[in-house]
Design a protein around this motif. Structure first.
Motif, mmCIF file in Angstrom:
data_model
loop_
_atom_site.group_PDB
_atom_site.id
_atom_site.type_symbol
_atom_site.label_atom_id
_atom_site.label_comp_id
_atom_site.label_asym_id
_atom_site.label_seq_id
_atom_site.Cartn_x
_atom_site.Cartn_y
_atom_site.Cartn_z
ATOM 1 N N LYS A 30 0.837 -1.209 0.000
ATOM 2 C CA LYS A 30 0.000 0.000 0.000
ATOM 3 C C LYS A 30 0.867 1.253 0.000
ATOM 4 O O LYS A 30 0.543 2.253 -0.624
ATOM 5 N N GLU A 31 1.982 1.179 0.715
ATOM 6 C CA GLU A 31 2.865 2.347 0.827
ATOM 7 C C GLU A 31 3.409 2.743 -0.553
ATOM 8 O O GLU A 31 3.458 3.922 -0.907
ATOM 9 N N THR A 32 3.825 1.733 -1.312
ATOM 10 C CA THR A 32 4.390 2.032 -2.638
ATOM 11 C C THR A 32 3.321 2.567 -3.586
ATOM 12 O O THR A 32 3.548 3.541 -4.313
ATOM 13 N N ILE A 33 2.166 1.930 -3.577
ATOM 14 C CA ILE A 33 1.083 2.398 -4.456
ATOM 15 C C ILE A 33 0.723 3.837 -4.089
ATOM 16 O O ILE A 33 0.563 4.703 -4.956
ATOM 17 N N GLU A 34 0.621 4.084 -2.789
ATOM 18 C CA GLU A 34 0.258 5.426 -2.330
ATOM 19 C C GLU A 34 1.333 6.441 -2.720
ATOM 20 O O GLU A 34 1.035 7.552 -3.170
ATOM 21 N N ARG A 35 2.594 6.038 -2.572
ATOM 22 C CA ARG A 35 3.702 6.960 -2.890
ATOM 23 C C ARG A 35 3.698 7.316 -4.383
ATOM 24 O O ARG A 35 3.742 8.494 -4.754
ATOM 25 N N VAL A 36 3.622 6.295 -5.233
ATOM 26 C CA VAL A 36 3.731 6.535 -6.683
ATOM 27 C C VAL A 36 2.440 7.141 -7.240
ATOM 28 O O VAL A 36 2.472 8.176 -7.932
ATOM 29 N N HIS A 37 1.322 6.528 -6.925
ATOM 30 C CA HIS A 37 0.062 7.047 -7.459
ATOM 31 C C HIS A 37 -0.314 8.378 -6.789
ATOM 32 O O HIS A 37 -0.962 9.234 -7.411
ATOM 33 N N GLY A 38 0.092 8.552 -5.547
ATOM 34 C CA GLY A 38 -0.133 9.843 -4.887
ATOM 35 C C GLY A 38 0.631 10.953 -5.589
ATOM 36 O O GLY A 38 0.122 12.059 -5.771
ATOM 37 N N GLU A 39 1.845 10.646 -6.009
ATOM 38 C CA GLU A 39 2.647 11.626 -6.748
ATOM 39 C C GLU A 39 1.954 12.004 -8.060
ATOM 40 O O GLU A 39 1.914 13.173 -8.452
#
Lengths: 77, 498
Positions: B479-488
């Motif tokens: 979730k952290e990676t998805i949030e980091r990349v897609h959040g960007e």
């Protein structure tokens, strides 16, 4: 399997201008794809400005598509 | 003075000039990987525009496209569709790739995909696809260069020697100045090739027919079969039209030498402007190509296969002045070299970053990696030369095969760049790419284009279906990676941009 963070889809436009640009590009682009190319556009007559119809028609479609991209740019999409 | 003397001299003069540019670029270079590999992420609009169009339009645009119009007729005007898609892809996807590259320091396509899917297997798969399929491109460009110098010298410089000379020149200025040298030479090459093909086509049309309109009329009277679909040999079926459109747009853009260009833009505005305007150059370059190919079919009929690719230089030698022939053949050299140097650079970047730095020697100085990159260029030069002298083949087929390979990265890249819904997983991506490549071999080599649909489309459909199916039953990225990349991406596209 674990659940994933939910986020609004980026495949679907979120603004009116976004919808106009997306739909315009896709619809006009379809005019340069089969079956249109191999049926409606597949002819030399009438000649337009001394050039065969299929060539001019496709050129017109390409030019309008560039116009859509430039319009999107000017609207800040 | 003989035509071959002028033509060969102009090509060598041009080569010397590119070497000078390489030396000047070397003096501007700082010893760090971002500067050597990505031009410091500071490429402005004019330089980026000309390097993108010059890299996209290879020797295939100069020789292969004329040959295609010559053999298959007006159907090759389908080229406009993929040049338009290239603009749209740059506008929509290229800007997202740029944003992620800037935020997370990506240098190669594998950096982005391995980071998001949290997988070294993805990195290896992407790096392998990037290198293997673009080496075919090196072969195509190198063969094209051999053709050009062989024709320019009227057979006095052999194909193998010509290929070697031009490969060495491209490698030398790349090793000297890195991506900056490639970009600067691409500016020259992008302008030269565009002017050369237009001037050549117009001069030949007036010389042979009295003008472009008279040329079209002559084609309709003498070769009407060239002015309808699917063309005299039935090549441009609906399936081939669709297949070439997607293969030569998405498939070329997802090759490392094009994707890396997105990372190098100075800002997103530059890339958007690039996306909206590159189709103008890319599409209009096929207008003179049509004149050359179709006019050539009328005045010089009977060329088959690879010989048809030589229609432009053959016409020049037969009907144009020596100086014009020399200038235009130097333009053809520019078309081939601008793509060749970009691919050499991209392969060097992938092998240095994704293989050497990642797995072999991760803790060395920046200067060490720059020198390793230069050594890799030498190795690529040898491989490229060896492949190019093995055999001569129809240029466009090689390019199509190359593009179809990189097309297999499309589901994975869309998964990173477009948040929304359930994302693909590392297992799904690797399974999709593997199955897609196997399907590509079957549908392009074993049983070409089943049911009239281009093999690249079959392989992409199978790849996507497998990637989605496997992703449905395997673990997602954290979730952290998805949030980091897609959040960007959410911030970049819909929030504050920079």
């Amino acid at each position: 399997m674990e659940s994933q963070p939910t986020r609004r889809s980026h495949f679907i436009p979120r603004t009116r201008d976004g919808w106009i640009a997306t739909i315009s590009f896709l619809v006009i682009f379809m005019l340069a794809m089969p079956p249109v190319t191999h049926t409606l556009l597949n002819r030399t007559e009438p000649w337009i400005l001394g050039l065969p119809f299929i060539y001019v028609a496709l050129f017109a479609v390409y030019t309008v598509l560039i116009g859509v991209l430039v319009w999107a740019l000017r609207r800040g999409l | 003075m003989d035509t071959w003397v002028i033509a060969t001299s102009l090509i060598f003069l041009y080569l010397v000039f590119t070497l000078v540019l390489g030396v000047v670029a070397n003096r501007r270079m700082t010893v760090d990987m971002e500067d050597f590999l990505l031009c410091g992420r500071r490429a402005g609009f004019v330089v980026l525009y000309l390097t993108v169009v010059a890299s996209f339009h290879s020797v295939f645009a100069f020789l292969g496209s004329g040959g295609f119009f010559y053999t298959h007729g007006v159907g090759f005007w389908a080229a406009g569709t993929w040049t338009l898609l290239v603009g749209a892809i740059t506008y929509v996807i290229g800007t997202r790739i740029w944003a992620l590259g800037k935020a997370f320091g990506y240098i190669t396509p594998a950096d982005m995909l391995a980071d998001f899917y949290e997988s070294e297997a993805v990195r290896v798969a992407v790096a392998a696809v990037s290198v293997v399929f673009t080496i075919l491109y090196i072969q195509a460009q190198a063969q094209g260069l051999g053709y050009i110098i062989n024709i320019a010298s009227d057979g006095r410089v052999g194909l193998e020697l010509g290929t070697l000379i031009l490969l060495v020149v491209a490698a030398v200025y790349l090793m000297a100045g890195g991506l900056r040298a490639v970009y600067w030479t691409d500016v020259l090459q992008g302008i030269w090739m565009y002017i050369a093909i237009w001037v050549g086509a117009l001069v030949l049309s007036y010389e042979l027919f009295g003008g472009p309109l008279e040329l079209w009329r002559a084609v309709s009277e003498q070769r009407p079969d060239l002015l309808s679909l699917p063309g005299p040999k039935g090549f441009f079926t609906p399936g081939m039209w669709i297949g070439m459109t997607f293969t030569l747009s998405f498939g070329v853009i997802f090759q490392p030498h094009m994707m890396i260009r997105y990372y190098t833009a100075i800002d997103a505005k530059t890339l958007r402007l690039l996306g909206a305007t590159t189709p103008i150059y890319l599409m209009t370059l096929f207008i003179p190509a049509a004149l050359i190919g179709l006019g050539g079919a009328v005045v010089m009929p009977g060329l088959e296969g690879p010989a048809a690719d030589r229609i432009f230089p053959e016409l020049l030698f037969a009907y144009a002045s020596p100086w014009l022939t020399g200038i235009i053949l130097a333009g053809a050299t520019a078309a081939a070299m601008s793509t060749l140097d970009s691919i050499l650079h991209a392969n060097m970047t992938v092998l240095t970053r994704d293989v050497y730095q990642r797995y072999i020697n991760p803790d060395e100085s920046q200067a060490h990696y720059v020198w390793v990159g230069r050594g890799i260029v030498l190795g690529l030069l040898v491989v490229g030369y060896y492949l190019s002298v093995l055999r001569l083949d129809f240029l466009v087929v090689l390019v199509t095969l190359s593009g179809a390979g990189a097309l297999q990265l499309m589901p994975a890249i869309l998964g990173v760049c477009f948040p929304g819904g359930r994302t693909l997983t590392r297992a799904g991506v690797v399974a999709g790419i593997s199955t897609g490549l196997a399907a590509l071999y079957i549908t392009l080599v074993v049983s070409p284009h089943p049911l009239g649909l281009h093999g690249a489309i079959w392989s992409l459909l199978i790849n996507t279906a497998v990637a989605i199916s496997v992703s449905a039953v395997t673990p997602s990225p954290s979730k952290e990676t998805i949030e980091r990349v897609h959040g960007e991406l959410e911030r970049f596209v819909y929030g504050t941009e920079e």
